[in-house]
Every structure is written in structure tokens, then in C-alpha cells.
Write a protein that holds these residues in place. Structure first.
Motif, PDB file in Angstrom:
ATOM      1  N   GLY A 129      26.710   6.027  32.141  1.00 29.42           N
ATOM      2  CA  GLY A 129      27.034   7.396  32.473  1.00 29.42           C
ATOM      3  C   GLY A 129      26.571   8.356  31.425  1.00 29.42           C
ATOM      4  O   GLY A 129      27.192   9.577  31.146  1.00 29.42           O
ATOM      5  N   MET A 130      25.428   8.151  30.988  1.00 34.79           N
ATOM      6  CA  MET A 130      24.706   9.120  29.994  1.00 34.79           C
ATOM      7  C   MET A 130      23.954  10.447  30.755  1.00 34.79           C
ATOM      8  O   MET A 130      23.442   9.934  31.675  1.00 34.79           O
ATOM      9  CB  MET A 130      23.490   8.304  29.210  1.00 34.79           C
ATOM     10  N   ALA A 131      23.814  11.359  30.095  1.00 37.68           N
ATOM     11  CA  ALA A 131      23.302  12.472  30.726  1.00 37.68           C
ATOM     12  C   ALA A 131      21.635  12.158  30.862  1.00 37.68           C
ATOM     13  O   ALA A 131      21.053  12.675  31.594  1.00 37.68           O
ATOM     14  CB  ALA A 131      23.524  13.791  29.969  1.00 37.68           C
ATOM     15  N   ASP A 132      21.153  11.541  29.785  1.00 35.17           N
ATOM     16  CA  ASP A 132      19.554  11.248  29.667  1.00 35.17           C
ATOM     17  C   ASP A 132      19.416  10.177  29.571  1.00 35.17           C
ATOM     18  O   ASP A 132      20.386   9.225  29.066  1.00 35.17           O
ATOM     19  CB  ASP A 132      18.927  12.108  28.776  1.00 35.17           C
ATOM     20  N   ALA A 133      18.214   9.691  29.579  1.00 31.82           N
ATOM     21  CA  ALA A 133      17.734   8.038  29.449  1.00 31.82           C
ATOM     22  C   ALA A 133      17.964   7.879  27.877  1.00 31.82           C
ATOM     23  O   ALA A 133      17.278   8.577  27.085  1.00 31.82           O
ATOM     24  CB  ALA A 133      16.404   7.647  30.026  1.00 31.82           C
TER      25      ALA A 133
ATOM     26  N   PHE B 158      15.475   9.520   9.401  1.00 26.42           N
ATOM     27  CA  PHE B 158      16.639   9.621  10.207  1.00 26.42           C
ATOM     28  C   PHE B 158      16.949  10.911  10.673  1.00 26.42           C
ATOM     29  O   PHE B 158      18.122  11.288  11.123  1.00 26.42           O
ATOM     30  CB  PHE B 158      17.584   8.927   9.664  1.00 26.42           C
ATOM     31  N   ALA B 159      16.212  11.905  10.629  1.00 25.81           N
ATOM     32  CA  ALA B 159      16.545  13.173  11.192  1.00 25.81           C
ATOM     33  C   ALA B 159      16.698  13.246  12.664  1.00 25.81           C
ATOM     34  O   ALA B 159      17.487  14.142  13.042  1.00 25.81           O
ATOM     35  CB  ALA B 159      15.703  14.370  10.621  1.00 25.81           C
ATOM     36  N   TYR B 160      15.962  12.295  13.261  1.00 29.99           N
ATOM     37  CA  TYR B 160      16.027  12.362  14.656  1.00 29.99           C
ATOM     38  C   TYR B 160      16.984  11.239  15.149  1.00 29.99           C
ATOM     39  O   TYR B 160      17.076  10.227  14.925  1.00 29.99           O
ATOM     40  CB  TYR B 160      14.578  11.717  15.399  1.00 29.99           C
ATOM     41  N   PRO B 161      18.142  11.887  15.893  1.00 22.54           N
ATOM     42  CA  PRO B 161      19.452  11.067  16.028  1.00 22.54           C
ATOM     43  C   PRO B 161      18.948  10.297  17.398  1.00 22.54           C
ATOM     44  O   PRO B 161      18.325  10.537  18.243  1.00 22.54           O
ATOM     45  CB  PRO B 161      20.279  11.878  16.431  1.00 22.54           C
ATOM     46  N   PRO B 162      19.677   9.032  17.447  1.00 17.65           N
ATOM     47  CA  PRO B 162      19.427   8.206  18.485  1.00 17.65           C
ATOM     48  C   PRO B 162      20.247   8.717  19.704  1.00 17.65           C
ATOM     49  O   PRO B 162      21.460   9.429  19.637  1.00 17.65           O
ATOM     50  CB  PRO B 162      20.006   6.748  18.157  1.00 17.65           C
ATOM     51  N   GLN B 163      19.726   8.523  21.034  1.00 16.45           N
ATOM     52  CA  GLN B 163      20.538   8.511  22.075  1.00 16.45           C
ATOM     53  C   GLN B 163      21.935   7.545  22.277  1.00 16.45           C
ATOM     54  O   GLN B 163      22.887   7.899  22.758  1.00 16.45           O
ATOM     55  CB  GLN B 163      19.579   8.574  23.347  1.00 16.45           C
ATOM     56  N   LEU B 164      21.566   6.436  21.850  1.00 16.40           N
ATOM     57  CA  LEU B 164      22.501   5.108  22.066  1.00 16.40           C
ATOM     58  C   LEU B 164      22.482   4.376  20.990  1.00 16.40           C
ATOM     59  O   LEU B 164      21.526   3.907  20.221  1.00 16.40           O
ATOM     60  CB  LEU B 164      21.981   4.392  23.355  1.00 16.40           C
ATOM     61  N   LEU B 165      23.706   4.195  20.386  1.00 14.22           N
ATOM     62  CA  LEU B 165      24.065   3.206  19.407  1.00 14.22           C
ATOM     63  C   LEU B 165      24.775   1.971  19.718  1.00 14.22           C
ATOM     64  O   LEU B 165      25.438   2.178  20.658  1.00 14.22           O
ATOM     65  CB  LEU B 165      25.038   4.001  18.474  1.00 14.22           C
ATOM     66  N   ILE B 166      24.018   0.739  19.453  1.00 15.72           N
ATOM     67  CA  ILE B 166      24.544  -0.581  19.980  1.00 15.72           C
ATOM     68  C   ILE B 166      24.932  -1.134  18.673  1.00 15.72           C
ATOM     69  O   ILE B 166      24.498  -1.432  17.787  1.00 15.72           O
ATOM     70  CB  ILE B 166      23.575  -1.324  20.771  1.00 15.72           C
ATOM     71  N   VAL B 167      26.261  -1.909  18.947  1.00 14.28           N
ATOM     72  CA  VAL B 167      26.672  -2.785  17.818  1.00 14.28           C
ATOM     73  C   VAL B 167      26.632  -4.058  18.407  1.00 14.28           C
ATOM     74  O   VAL B 167      27.187  -4.222  19.527  1.00 14.28           O
ATOM     75  CB  VAL B 167      27.870  -2.296  17.136  1.00 14.28           C
ATOM     76  N   ASP B 168      26.718  -5.018  17.651  1.00 16.41           N
ATOM     77  CA  ASP B 168      26.898  -6.523  18.064  1.00 16.41           C
ATOM     78  C   ASP B 168      28.098  -6.896  18.075  1.00 16.41           C
ATOM     79  O   ASP B 168      28.777  -7.363  16.899  1.00 16.41           O
ATOM     80  CB  ASP B 168      25.805  -7.637  17.425  1.00 16.41           C
TER      81      ASP B 168
ATOM     82  N   THR C 264      28.869  13.874  17.375  1.00 18.18           N
ATOM     83  CA  THR C 264      28.822  14.109  18.827  1.00 18.18           C
ATOM     84  C   THR C 264      27.627  13.929  19.445  1.00 18.18           C
ATOM     85  O   THR C 264      26.624  14.001  18.940  1.00 18.18           O
ATOM     86  CB  THR C 264      29.721  15.086  19.225  1.00 18.18           C
ATOM     87  N   GLY C 265      27.576  13.680  20.714  1.00 17.63           N
ATOM     88  CA  GLY C 265      26.421  13.654  21.385  1.00 17.63           C
ATOM     89  C   GLY C 265      25.662  12.376  21.607  1.00 17.63           C
ATOM     90  O   GLY C 265      24.613  12.161  21.849  1.00 17.63           O
ATOM     91  N   ILE C 266      26.240  11.163  20.649  1.00 18.90           N
ATOM     92  CA  ILE C 266      25.632  10.015  20.754  1.00 18.90           C
ATOM     93  C   ILE C 266      26.365   8.753  21.430  1.00 18.90           C
ATOM     94  O   ILE C 266      27.539   8.657  21.204  1.00 18.90           O
ATOM     95  CB  ILE C 266      25.501   9.591  19.383  1.00 18.90           C
ATOM     96  N   GLN C 267      25.880   8.446  22.542  1.00 15.96           N
ATOM     97  CA  GLN C 267      26.614   7.132  23.071  1.00 15.96           C
ATOM     98  C   GLN C 267      26.768   5.852  22.449  1.00 15.96           C
ATOM     99  O   GLN C 267      25.784   5.670  21.695  1.00 15.96           O
ATOM    100  CB  GLN C 267      25.792   6.866  24.671  1.00 15.96           C
ATOM    101  N   LEU C 268      27.960   5.499  22.597  1.00 15.35           N
ATOM    102  CA  LEU C 268      28.094   3.931  21.661  1.00 15.35           C
ATOM    103  C   LEU C 268      28.508   2.844  22.742  1.00 15.35           C
ATOM    104  O   LEU C 268      29.321   3.087  23.486  1.00 15.35           O
ATOM    105  CB  LEU C 268      29.292   4.419  20.748  1.00 15.35           C
TER     106      LEU C 268
END
Length: 627
Positions: A395-399, A484-494, A513-517
Motif C-alpha cells: 500500500g505504498m504511494a510510490d515504488a 545516508f542523507a537519502y532516506p529509503p522508501q522501504l525498511l525491511i527487518v528480518d 515519518t514517510g518510510i514504509q516498514l
């Protein structure tokens, strides 16, 4: 003219082990079979600029539409397999075999009064025992030269034999111990015939009992202080052990079997089938399947056999990596495919030649799985579809053009480390991988919280951060530039819900905010979102799940490698503090035991057996490592 052909495989896809390669045209006809000690290095020669290739080579490359390869254990196996497939496929570009000669054999003329061993292309010698054929005459001549040290039978021509008999002087081979010299009566004809029969028996079965017999003779001669004879027996043992280095590609003449190697993970399986008839590999099949269900290896074996023999007749023996639960029923079904009253035996090769060949089959399956993953992840269309599917599923706004994945590794709560891997546009960015050392933590969730808190600090203060020194560089990358100034769109944890909750807490505390997890749970490959009671289930054959699994596996690999490095450095520092242990002795200890676990469980006597370590020093080492 184009620089090279469009279907050239990437260099990273080609293994660097010895093997045999086959060029095929658009209709799958084999055009050329070759062997190489290093497949990657050899095949790269064919994909040089076309105008630099020899005319014949250029014509073959332009006629072909694909190249495939099979990895073997060593270059001698590659030679044997190359010969077998040249005979089998009759490839038009292997012109060096299209001469007016037949292939060489090793022959022992047991029907003669004084048997002779020779390399010959004549298969009509009466009462001769033949071995072969061989693709290279020099290879079998080298084997004969080695074996004459152990079985010194006659190998000279008729003219040389008659001359020695008339003059009473043996030839050079008799003087250097590679012939028993029956021509001058050093051994009787019966004794020489016995040597010839032993030679033939050894070549026919590589019977290791001869090694045992000669070893006993060597020990007896040494005990009797007959050191000259003991040295001669020693040389014979060395010759036989060299010849006993069996070729896994060639089995006994009566062997008809299929051997299956399977390499698999949660989402895919690669299968390699070696078809052995008359002791020779007559064909190789390979295929990769996407696993819709997470089946265990025995169930996978059953599915593979059903697929393999859907339109084919099975041999008498089938070797697999694991037995399925209903092996008896499967054997009965395969027996019916062979014909009324026929039987098929399904087994696991645990020792001997077949086990060695099974290792080769399995290695080829592992290489095929790696190749499949590399090509799938390198496909731009597949990557784009995967990112779009992830966007829709979460359900993310962008890829998620930039994804970061985190994993924690430790050994019973010690040497806790974490890893961060970065994928951009579906491909790894190894220059931005990072490793974290966790000084103290209660569990994995606390480690995840600490790791993300340190990473997220860079998003609050991109230019300078008080935690800059806390991040360890990966692959020797400098830390002076912005990373790391460029934030990720998606953070994944194992992990599942607990790990995702810890990561969300780190995001909340950092005010980001604004980062999908999300988190990915092992085995079931479920995708967990924060504050969700149910996981997101992606199709098991989807490119989206494949990409998430790949980034998770990369994070796990990177964390494990760092954790092992920490353990190694930790044990080295402990050993270095012990008086009397310098760098050389520390290296010797670690080399001797091979792992930290073995060293920590070692007894005083085992440590004392290390070169340069006495009983007193060994007692101190054990006491320091095992308080």
C-alpha cells in the motif's frame, strides 16, 4: 560488425571450476564440445571482439545461439566427459577428432607367452585385455608410465625384446626398474605372467588391496633393515595411489543409473540429472522450478522423479539426495514403466564412486540455482514488476526504489552484530552496506532498536552526526562522504511482529515519518506490517517475494560474515594476552583447530600437540579459554 554476440552470458554467471561446455545452435544441436580447467577464463576467449577471433572460431560463435556448461571435479574428469560427449553428439566443429585414426586403448596381451602392455588403436589383437577408449594418447601413456613402477611388466616392442634376449642385456626400462626383464631371465615367465594379471586386475577395478599388500612388504623390509627394497615398495605404493585417484565421470561398465542433484531454497529448486549408461555419462538434463509450496527435500525428490520419467524409461538404479516417504510405491511405479516384472531401486549414494559423482551432480545443481537467481534478479522487466508488486502489496504511494534491510547475528548472546544492506532499483549497492557492533543487548528486538536508532540519526543530521564513528565500514569504504542523507522508501527487518514492533518504536522515537516498514519471517516467507494482526502473503513464485527474499538473505550473509570476523578477532586478542604466545603461535593454534568452537572445547593434550606449544603452555591456554 558487432563487437560480440548478443547472447553472451555475463562473466559472473560462469563458474571458475573445471568443466565441459557445449555450444548449441537455434535448433539445440550441439555445435562444439570443449573442456576447461577454468570455465570462466576459457569461455571468455570465445566472446572476444569478433574481428579478433580465428575465422573458424568466429563462424562457430556466430552459428551458435547459446552456450551451456557442466562442472566436474577436476580437469581429468573434464577430459573424460569431453570425449564421451564428442562421441555422443558428433559436433561438427570438433574437427580435431575427425581424422583417419580410431581412438587409443590400453591393451595387455595376456594371450602371448610374455604379455606386453601397450597403447594401441588396434582392437583385433587376439586374447588381449582392453581398457578405454581414451581421447588423448598422452594421457594413457602417462598412466602406463606410472603403473610400470608398481607392476614392472614388459612394454617394449617385439624387436627390442628379441634383441635383448639374444644379447643377454635388458633395455633401459629393465635397468631403471620399470620392467622385470623376463627377456634375460630376471623373472620366470610364470612370475611375469602373474605381474601382468595383477596389472590388468588393477586397471579393471582399481583394486586397493594391492596397496595394502605392498605396504605390508614395505614394513617387513624396513623391519629387516632392507631399506633398498623398502624404498622400492614405497615408490610402488605412490604409483598405485596416484592411479587410484578415481575418475568420478567413469564408473564400472555395467552401471546403468540416473543420478539427481537438487539445490533448493524457499522459493525455487534447481535439478540436475546425470544419465549414466554403460558406466559413462551419456547425457545431462537440468531444469529450475518455482516452488509454490515450501516442501521438504524428500517430497521434492518425489515430484522431481515423477517429472523426469513422465515420458522416459528409468534405468535399474536411481540415486537421489534423500529418500521420499513412499519410496516403495515409487519404485513399483518406476518398475512398471520399465516393463512387466522389472524392478527399479531408488537409493542414496553414501560412499564410493557413485557418491563422488553425486557430489558433482549436486554441485552442478547449486551452480544452476545461483545462475537462475542471478539472471532473474538481473532482468530489468522482472525487477520493475517486482517493485510495482511490492508497492501494491504494502500500500505504498510510490515504488520502493531504495530499500534497506537489517539483520542481527550473535553467538549465544555474545559478539552481537547487525548488518544493513541497500538495494536500489532492485540491485544491491554494496558500497553502501554497513555493519554495526552492538556492545550490549537483551534480545534481538533490542538489537534491532539500537541499530535503527543509530541509522535514523543520520536522517535527522545528514551532514554531521555524533554517531558517525559507531558505524563500521563495509568492504573498505571511506566514511568521510555523505552516505545516508537519502532516506529509503522501504525498511525491511528480518523477523516477524516482535522485530517489526521494535523497528517501529525506533522510527517513532526518531520522529521519522514517510518510510514504509515491514518484516519478513523465515520459512513461511510472510510479510508483516506494523500494528497488523495478519501478514501479507505474496505469491510464492512472484518476483516481489523473490526480491524481498534476496535482500533478506543478503543481509543475513553480511551479518554472519561480520559476526565470524568478530569472533575470530576476539579469540586472537585473548590468546595474544597469554604470556609466551606470540603472533606465530597464535596463528598456528587457530590453523590447527580450524574454528573457535573446537579450540574452546579442546583438551590440554590436544592443545599441546600443536607445533611449538608444550604441556605447561597448553594448560595455561585451556585455563584461560575454559574458566
Amino acid at each position: 560488425m558487432a563487437t560480440t554476440v548478443s547472447w553472451r552470458p555475463k562473466a559472473g554467471e560462469i563458474p571458475q571450476q573445471p568443466g565441459v561446455y557445449r555450444f548449441r545452435d537455434a535448433s539445440a544441436r550441439v555445435l562444439y564440445v570443449g573442456k576447461a580447467k577454468n570455465l570462466r577464463a576459457r569461455l571468455s576467449n570465445y566472446f572476444a571482439p569478433l574481428d579478433s577471433l580465428h575465422e573458424r572460431t568466429r563462424r562457430m560463435v556466430l552459428t551458435a545461439s547459446s552456450v551451456e556448461w557442466t562442472v566436474v571435479g577436476n580437469d581429468f574428469e573434464a577430459l573424460q566427459l569431453e570425449f564421451t560427449w564428442i562421441k555422443e553428439f558428433d559436433p561438427p566443429f570438433n574437427v580435431q577428432y575427425k581424422d583417419d585414426k580410431s581412438y587409443p586403448y590400453l591393451a595387455i596381451t595376456l594371450g602371448d607367452p610374455v604379455p606386453r602392455v601397450m597403447v594401441t588403436r588396434n582392437r583385433s589383437i587376439p586374447n588381449a585385455r582392453y581398457f578405454g577408449p581414451f581421447s588423448r594418447a598422452w594421457a594413457i601413456r602417462e598412466t602406463v608410465d606410472i603403473m610400470l613402477k608398481a607392476f614392472p611388466m614388459r612394454s617394449c616392442s617385439e624387436t627390442t625384446f628379441k634383441r635383448a634376449k639374444q644379447t643377454g642385456r635388458p633395455c633401459l626400462l629393465g635397468d631403471i626398474g620399470k620392467c622385470a626383464a623376463p627377456c634375460v631371465g630376471r623373472v620366470t615367465l610364470e612370475e611375469h605372467k602373474s605381474i601382468s594379471l595383477d596389472f590388468a586386475s588393477f586397471m579393471g577395478g582399481n583394486d586397493s588391496r594391492y596397496v595394502t599388500t605392498i605396504t605390508k612388504r614395505m614394513k617387513d623390509a624396513s623391519a629387516a633393515m632392507d631399506y633398498e627394497s623398502a624404498a622400492r615398495y614405497r615408490d610402488q605404493i605412490g604409483a598405485m595411489e596416484t592411479a587410484l585417484a578415481r575418475n568420478a565421470v567413469v564408473l564400472d561398465d555395467g552401471v546403468d543409473a540416473d543420478l539427481f542433484g537438487i539445490a533448493h531454497d524457499e522459493l525455487a529448486a534447481a535439478v540436475q540429472q546425470f544419465i549414466v549408461r554403460g558406466g559413462r555419462i551419456r547425457g545431462v538434463r537440468g531444469w529450475v522450478v518455482d516452488k509454490e509450496l515450501d516442501v521438504e527435500l524428500p517430497d521434492l525428490v518425489e515430484s522431481v522423479l515423477q517429472n523426469a520419467y513422465e515420458d522416459a524409461v528409468p534405468p535399474r538404479d536411481v540415486f537421489v539426495p534423500a529418500l521420499p516417504d513412499d519410496t516403495a510405491a515409487l519404485e513399483r511405479w518406476l518398475g512398471e514403466l520399465r516393463g512387466p516384472g522389472s524392478r527399479v531401486k531408488i537409493g542414496v549414494a553414501r560412499r564410493g564412486d557413485k557418491a563422488t559423482l553425486m557430489q558433482t551432480v549436486t554441485q552442478n545443481a547449486q551452480n544452476a540455482l545461483i545462475l537462475y537467481k542471478t539472471r532473474r534478479s538481473g532482468d530489468f522487466v522482472a525487477r520493475s514488476q517486482a517493485l510495482a508488486d511490492i508497492q501494491e502489496a504494502l500500500g505504498m504511494a510510490d515504488a520502493p526504489l531504495r530499500m534497506e534491510c537489517y539483520d542481527v547475528s550473535h553467538l549465544s548472546g555474545t559478539n552481537i552484530v547487525a548488518s544493513m544492506v541497500v538495494f536500489e532499483d532492485g540491485l544491491p549497492r554494496k558500497d553502501q552496506y554497513r555493519r554495526f557492533s552492538i556492545p550490549e543487548s537483551t534480545d534481538d528486538t533490542e538489537s534491532i532498536y539500537q541499530t535503527l536508532s543509530r541509522r535514523l540519526a543520520y536522517l535527522r543530521e545528514p551532514e554531521s552526526s555524533p554517531v558517525a564513528d559507531a558505524l563500521d565500514d563495509a568492504d573498505g569504504v571511506e566514511t568521510k562522504r555523505k552516505k545516508f542523507a537519502y532516506p529509503p522508501q522501504l525498511l525491511i527487518v528480518d523477523g516477524g511482529q516482535p522485530q517489526v514492533s521494535a523497528a517501529q518504536r525506533a522510527l517513532d522515537d526518531a520522529g521519522i515519518t514517510g518510510i514504509q516498514l515491514c518484516g519478513i519471517a523465515k520459512r513461511l516467507e510472510e510479510i508483516w506490517l506494523p500494528d497488523s494482526d495478519f501478514p501479507v502473503i505474496l505469491p510464492r513464485n512472484s518476483d516481489a517475494l523473490f526480491l524481498i527474499q534476496r535482500i533478506r538473505d543478503e543481509a543475513h550473509r553480511f551479518a554472519i560474515s561480520y559476526q565470524r570476523q568478530k569472533r575470530r578477532n576476539d579469540i586472537q586478542s585473548v590468546l595474544a594476552e597469554i604470556p609466551g604466545l606470540g603472533p606465530a603461535r597464535v596463528r598456528e593454534i587457530l590453523k590447527h583447530f580450524g574454528s573457535v568452537a573446537k579450540l574452546k572445547n579442546a583438551k590440554v593434550e590436544e592443545v599441546a600437540s600443536v607445533k611449538g606449544i608444550g604441556p605447561a603452555l597448553a594448560s595455561i591456554v585451556v585455563g584461560r579459554l575454559q574458566p
